[in-house]
Motif scaffolding. Structure first.
Motif, PDB file in Angstrom:
ATOM      1  N   VAL A 165      18.002 -42.838   4.739  1.00 12.96           N
ATOM      2  CA  VAL A 165      17.816 -44.261   4.445  1.00 12.96           C
ATOM      3  C   VAL A 165      16.435 -44.688   4.918  1.00 12.96           C
ATOM      4  N   ASP A 166      15.731 -45.449   4.085  1.00 12.63           N
ATOM      5  CA  ASP A 166      14.476 -46.094   4.469  1.00 12.63           C
ATOM      6  C   ASP A 166      14.746 -47.590   4.596  1.00 12.63           C
ATOM      7  N   LEU A 167      14.317 -48.169   5.727  1.00 13.02           N
ATOM      8  CA  LEU A 167      14.584 -49.581   6.009  1.00 13.02           C
ATOM      9  C   LEU A 167      13.283 -50.357   6.090  1.00 13.02           C
ATOM     10  N   GLY A 168      13.184 -51.382   5.248  1.00 18.60           N
ATOM     11  CA  GLY A 168      12.086 -52.320   5.364  1.00 18.60           C
ATOM     12  C   GLY A 168      12.509 -53.447   6.288  1.00 18.60           C
ATOM     13  N   VAL A 169      11.863 -53.551   7.453  1.00 22.51           N
ATOM     14  CA  VAL A 169      12.240 -54.528   8.476  1.00 22.51           C
ATOM     15  C   VAL A 169      11.436 -55.800   8.265  1.00 22.51           C
ATOM     16  N   GLN A 170      12.127 -56.934   8.296  1.00 17.34           N
ATOM     17  CA  GLN A 170      11.492 -58.207   7.970  1.00 17.34           C
ATOM     18  C   GLN A 170      10.337 -58.542   8.901  1.00 17.34           C
ATOM     19  N   SER A 171      10.441 -58.188  10.171  1.00 24.18           N
ATOM     20  CA  SER A 171       9.407 -58.550  11.147  1.00 24.18           C
ATOM     21  C   SER A 171       8.287 -57.518  11.258  1.00 24.18           C
ATOM     22  N   VAL A 172       8.337 -56.457  10.455  1.00 21.75           N
ATOM     23  CA  VAL A 172       7.335 -55.390  10.528  1.00 21.75           C
ATOM     24  C   VAL A 172       6.617 -55.268   9.189  1.00 21.75           C
ATOM     25  N   PRO A 173       5.291 -55.476   9.130  1.00 20.74           N
ATOM     26  CA  PRO A 173       4.557 -55.330   7.863  1.00 20.74           C
ATOM     27  C   PRO A 173       4.647 -53.896   7.338  1.00 20.74           C
ATOM     28  N   SER A 174       5.315 -53.721   6.211  1.00 24.80           N
ATOM     29  CA  SER A 174       5.514 -52.375   5.676  1.00 24.80           C
ATOM     30  C   SER A 174       4.209 -51.757   5.186  1.00 24.80           C
ATOM     31  N   GLN A 175       3.235 -52.575   4.749  1.00 26.70           N
ATOM     32  CA  GLN A 175       1.964 -52.033   4.276  1.00 26.70           C
ATOM     33  C   GLN A 175       1.200 -51.344   5.404  1.00 26.70           C
ATOM     34  N   THR A 176       1.443 -51.797   6.643  1.00 26.40           N
ATOM     35  CA  THR A 176       0.710 -51.254   7.789  1.00 26.40           C
ATOM     36  C   THR A 176       1.505 -50.175   8.513  1.00 26.40           C
ATOM     37  N   TYR A 177       2.784 -50.422   8.741  1.00 24.35           N
ATOM     38  CA  TYR A 177       3.578 -49.533   9.587  1.00 24.35           C
ATOM     39  C   TYR A 177       4.647 -48.761   8.828  1.00 24.35           C
ATOM     40  N   GLY A 178       4.823 -49.019   7.546  1.00 28.78           N
ATOM     41  CA  GLY A 178       5.796 -48.269   6.773  1.00 28.78           C
ATOM     42  C   GLY A 178       7.219 -48.741   7.001  1.00 28.78           C
ATOM     43  N   SER A 179       8.161 -47.851   6.747  1.00 22.08           N
ATOM     44  CA  SER A 179       9.578 -48.191   6.831  1.00 22.08           C
ATOM     45  C   SER A 179      10.246 -47.410   7.955  1.00 22.08           C
ATOM     46  N   LEU A 180      11.333 -47.965   8.435  1.00 24.40           N
ATOM     47  CA  LEU A 180      12.125 -47.358   9.495  1.00 24.40           C
ATOM     48  C   LEU A 180      13.057 -46.315   8.875  1.00 24.40           C
ATOM     49  N   ARG A 181      13.190 -45.158   9.528  1.00 19.90           N
ATOM     50  CA  ARG A 181      13.965 -44.062   8.969  1.00 19.90           C
ATOM     51  C   ARG A 181      15.327 -43.957   9.659  1.00 19.90           C
ATOM     52  N   GLY A 182      16.338 -43.579   8.885  1.00 26.27           N
ATOM     53  CA  GLY A 182      17.666 -43.394   9.441  1.00 26.27           C
ATOM     54  C   GLY A 182      18.548 -42.608   8.494  1.00 26.27           C
ATOM     55  N   HIS A 183      19.824 -42.435   8.879  1.00 26.92           N
ATOM     56  CA  HIS A 183      20.801 -41.720   8.065  1.00 26.92           C
ATOM     57  C   HIS A 183      22.138 -42.460   8.107  1.00 26.92           C
ATOM     58  N   VAL A 184      22.870 -42.383   7.014  1.00 27.63           N
ATOM     59  CA  VAL A 184      24.170 -43.042   6.936  1.00 27.63           C
ATOM     60  C   VAL A 184      25.119 -42.389   7.928  1.00 27.63           C
ATOM     61  N   ARG A 185      25.715 -43.209   8.780  1.00 27.61           N
ATOM     62  CA  ARG A 185      26.652 -42.709   9.785  1.00 27.61           C
ATOM     63  C   ARG A 185      28.098 -42.891   9.354  1.00 27.61           C
ATOM     64  N   ALA A 186      28.398 -44.002   8.707  1.00 27.18           N
ATOM     65  CA  ALA A 186      29.773 -44.268   8.274  1.00 27.18           C
ATOM     66  C   ALA A 186      29.747 -45.261   7.122  1.00 27.18           C
ATOM     67  N   VAL A 187      30.752 -45.165   6.255  1.00 25.14           N
ATOM     68  CA  VAL A 187      30.904 -46.079   5.117  1.00 25.14           C
ATOM     69  C   VAL A 187      32.265 -46.756   5.246  1.00 25.14           C
ATOM     70  N   GLY A 188      32.271 -48.087   5.177  1.00 32.41           N
ATOM     71  CA  GLY A 188      33.513 -48.831   5.303  1.00 32.41           C
ATOM     72  C   GLY A 188      34.499 -48.490   4.191  1.00 32.41           C
TER      73      GLY A 188
END
Length: 268
Positions: A165-188
């Motif tokens: 998963v790539d996460l665009g965080v509202q408080s972090v400029p994606s053009q400068t710092y990119g996206s936050l990385r993660g993986h799906v842990r559970a699905v409801g």
């Protein structure tokens, strides 16, 4: 009639027997060769190639323990604010001082956590049961952040556990710092209503926002950790932002679904 006579005369001419017959021009052979090469490449790709697909969904960063809405137990006027947004509170910590006809009263937190939203200020007039703050439950100050994505119920079944998963965080400029990385842990397993989401996050507004297109399914995302960044999490850029995003920050997640073959073969 004249055309038929000319054709018969040519066919009966002995001089035309030794002439070579041209079936196609060189340009035609070239076009045929290109067509055959393209068709062969397409056939090989349809068997060995894969198609990548993604799924985008809104979400929020949090510590994963949920939040609760603190309400005023009395009616009166706020005379003092004893805590700040973003600060941590212990269970029973004083939050507000309220003047009532019977004297002063103190509003205290119900459980330990982080004060995410304070909706009153000095001078505010409250009624009994009025919302005064939202507090996120946090077991320990060092608890890692997680992300919760709210996926449309009709698409949740296509999300596999472990998907990147790539996460665009509202408080972090994606053009400068990119996206936050993660993986799906559970699905409801079931869709959540607006009331359930609002109760979990401690915000009716967020409940309405995430259920705008119908009750969604919650997908929990574990954020990848990294010792090479100041935030402690892995980003698509080498260093990421020089700070750690706060909990209860909105984000947009892009789930990379499993690759699939462009043609599914049906075997008897």
């Amino acid at each position: 009639m004249q055309f038929r006579q000319q054709a018969l005369s040519k066919a009966q001419s002995a001089e035309d027997i030794d002439l070579p017959v041209r079936y196609a021009r060189p340009q035609g052979w070239l076009a045929l060769a290109v067509t055959l090469v393209v068709m062969a490449a397409a056939a090989v790709w349809s068997v060995t190639g894969t198609v990548s697909s993604t799924l985008a969904a809104p979400g929020i960063l949090s510590h994963g323990q949920g939040s609760y809405v603190l309400q005023s137990p009395v009616a009166g006027q706020v005379t003092a604010v004893l805590a700040k947004e973003g600060g941590t509170l212990r269970a029973g910590a004083p939050l507000l001082k309220i003047r009532t006809p019977r004297g002063s009263s103190v509003v205290r937190s119900l459980a330990a956590g982080r004060l995410t939203t304070l909706v009153v200020s000095i001078g505010s007039v409250l009624t009994t049961g009025a919302d005064v703050a939202s507090i996120e439950r946090v077991r320990h100050s060092g608890d890692p952040l997680t992300a919760t994505l709210y996926v449309p119920a009709g698409r949740a079944a296509s999300v596999p556990v472990g998907a990147p998963v790539d996460l665009g965080v509202q408080s972090v400029p994606s053009q400068t710092y990119g996206s936050l990385r993660g993986h799906v842990r559970a699905v409801g397993r079931t869709a959540r209503s607006r009331q359930q989401i609002g109760s979990q996050l401690g915000s009716e507004q967020l409940g309405e926002e995430f259920s705008r297109h119908g009750p969604p399914v919650a997908v929990l995302v574990r954020l990848d950790r990294s010792a090479a960044t100041r935030s402690g999490y892995r980003w698509s850029s080498p260093e990421g932002p020089p700070f750690t995003p706060d909990s209860m920050t909105l984000a947009t997640g892009t789930v990379h679904l499993a690759d699939r073959h462009p043609i599914e073969w049906l075997l008897p």
